[in-house]
Design an enzyme around this catalytic site. Structure first.
Site, PDB file in Angstrom:
ATOM      1  CE  LYS A   1      -2.092  14.460  -4.288  1.00  0.00           C
ATOM      2  NZ  LYS A   1      -1.889  13.118  -4.805  1.00  0.00           N
ATOM      3  CG  ASP A   2      -1.347  15.758   0.189  1.00  0.00           C
ATOM      4  OD1 ASP A   2      -2.257  15.322  -0.543  1.00  0.00           O
ATOM      5  OD2 ASP A   2      -0.354  15.081   0.512  1.00  0.00           O
TER       6      ASP A   2
ATOM      7  CG  HIS B   1      -3.396  10.861  -0.858  1.00  0.00           C
ATOM      8  ND1 HIS B   1      -2.063  10.551  -0.924  1.00  0.00           N
ATOM      9  CD2 HIS B   1      -3.457  12.217  -0.814  1.00  0.00           C
ATOM     10  CE1 HIS B   1      -1.354  11.665  -0.926  1.00  0.00           C
ATOM     11  NE2 HIS B   1      -2.174  12.687  -0.858  1.00  0.00           N
TER      12      HIS B   1
ATOM     13  CE  LYS C   1      -3.868   3.853  -0.830  1.00  0.00           C
ATOM     14  NZ  LYS C   1      -3.553   5.272  -0.557  1.00  0.00           N
TER      15      LYS C   1
ATOM     16  CG  HIS D   1      -3.231   5.471   3.866  1.00  0.00           C
ATOM     17  ND1 HIS D   1      -2.080   5.733   3.148  1.00  0.00           N
ATOM     18  CD2 HIS D   1      -2.843   4.841   4.997  1.00  0.00           C
ATOM     19  CE1 HIS D   1      -1.049   5.256   3.828  1.00  0.00           C
ATOM     20  NE2 HIS D   1      -1.486   4.717   4.942  1.00  0.00           N
TER      21      HIS D   1
ATOM     22  CE1 TYR E   1       0.163   3.094  -1.904  1.00  0.00           C
ATOM     23  CE2 TYR E   1       2.269   3.830  -1.020  1.00  0.00           C
ATOM     24  CZ  TYR E   1       1.179   4.022  -1.857  1.00  0.00           C
ATOM     25  OH  TYR E   1       1.115   5.132  -2.655  1.00  0.00           O
TER      26      TYR E   1
ATOM     27  CD  GLN F   1      -0.104   0.749  -8.695  1.00  0.00           C
ATOM     28  OE1 GLN F   1      -1.037   0.636  -9.470  1.00  0.00           O
ATOM     29  NE2 GLN F   1       0.325   1.919  -8.274  1.00  0.00           N
ATOM     30  CG  ASP F   2       3.975  -4.633  -4.250  1.00  0.00           C
ATOM     31  OD1 ASP F   2       2.786  -4.803  -3.918  1.00  0.00           O
ATOM     32  OD2 ASP F   2       4.849  -5.496  -4.078  1.00  0.00           O
ATOM     33  CG  ASN F   3       2.190   2.151  -5.127  1.00  0.00           C
ATOM     34  OD1 ASN F   3       2.476   2.040  -6.303  1.00  0.00           O
ATOM     35  ND2 ASN F   3       0.940   2.168  -4.711  1.00  0.00           N
TER      36      ASN F   3
ATOM     37  NE  ARG G   1       5.564  11.059   0.614  1.00  0.00           N
ATOM     38  CZ  ARG G   1       5.983  11.656  -0.507  1.00  0.00           C
ATOM     39  NH1 ARG G   1       5.107  12.011  -1.427  1.00  0.00           N
ATOM     40  NH2 ARG G   1       7.258  11.902  -0.690  1.00  0.00           N
TER      41      ARG G   1
ATOM     42  CD  GLU H   1       5.872 -16.850   4.952  1.00  0.00           C
ATOM     43  OE1 GLU H   1       4.693 -16.675   5.336  1.00  0.00           O
ATOM     44  OE2 GLU H   1       6.270 -17.888   4.445  1.00  0.00           O
TER      45      GLU H   1
END
Length: 181
Positions: free
Chosen positions: A167-168, A62, A71, A118, A131, A47-49, A59, A28
């Site tokens: 951006k990063d 953020h 998350k 993160h 996530y 929300q799932d990403n 990455r 699970e």
């Protein structure tokens, strides 16, 4: 599910019970009751990403200043070095970080609470990263902290300069960042 507290106790590694035999395996990946029992937290995920990245892509770091997101992160293909940085000024661990190796093989998940930045670095040829979040993505509230800020001192397992988004690459240091109370 087993919960392993990290050096920052609010950040928790979750290790699922995996049932396997010659046919394959089953576990699970999320169970609200087990999550609550393992962490002591009641959270609703909205929300799932899912992202896929090549080796050496970094990455992050953020966070969303308003509408902060907790998350629950995991890797379903490949491996990443996953990092959470405490941005809660009232916390005794403000500015501290924890890093955990997450992979499809170890099936570990990391709970990154609201109030943390993160990020992750792909250490395999590629990685697919999943996530769940406790609030919706709000680009107008998203912020980034520089991945290699010496004030934080994250020990990334980099072999060469990582591949960053524009951006990063333009992210600010912790000293200049907007943080949580």
């Amino acid at each position: 599910m087993q919960a392993v507290r990290t050096a920052i106790p609010d950040v928790v590694i979750l290790e699922p019970k995996v049932f396997g035999d010659e046919r394959g395996f089953f576990f699970e990946s999320f169970n609200a009751r087990q999550f609550r029992e393992a962490t002591g937290l009641e959270r609703s995920f909205v929300q799932d990403n899912h992202s896929k990245s090549a080796k050496n892509v970094l990455r992050g770091l953020h966070y969303q200043l308003h509408q902060p997101q907790g998350k629950l992160v995991r890797v379903v293909q490949g491996a990443v070095f996953d990092v959470a940085v405490d941005l809660r000024r009232s916390s005794s661990t403000f500015g501290h970080w924890v890093g955990v190796m997450l992979s499809a093989e170890n099936r570990r998940q990391l709970w990154v609470p609201e109030g943390f930045a993160h990020g992750f670095l792909v250490v395999s040829d590629s990685a697919e990263f999943l996530y769940k979040t406790t609030d919706f993505y709000a680009p107008e509230h998203e912020r980034s902290i520089l991945w290699n800020d010496p004030a934080i001192g994250i020990e990334w397992p980099v072999e060469a300069a990582p591949t960053l988004s524009a951006k990063d690459a333009a992210a600010v240091t912790l000293e200049r960042a907007e943080t949580y109370p």
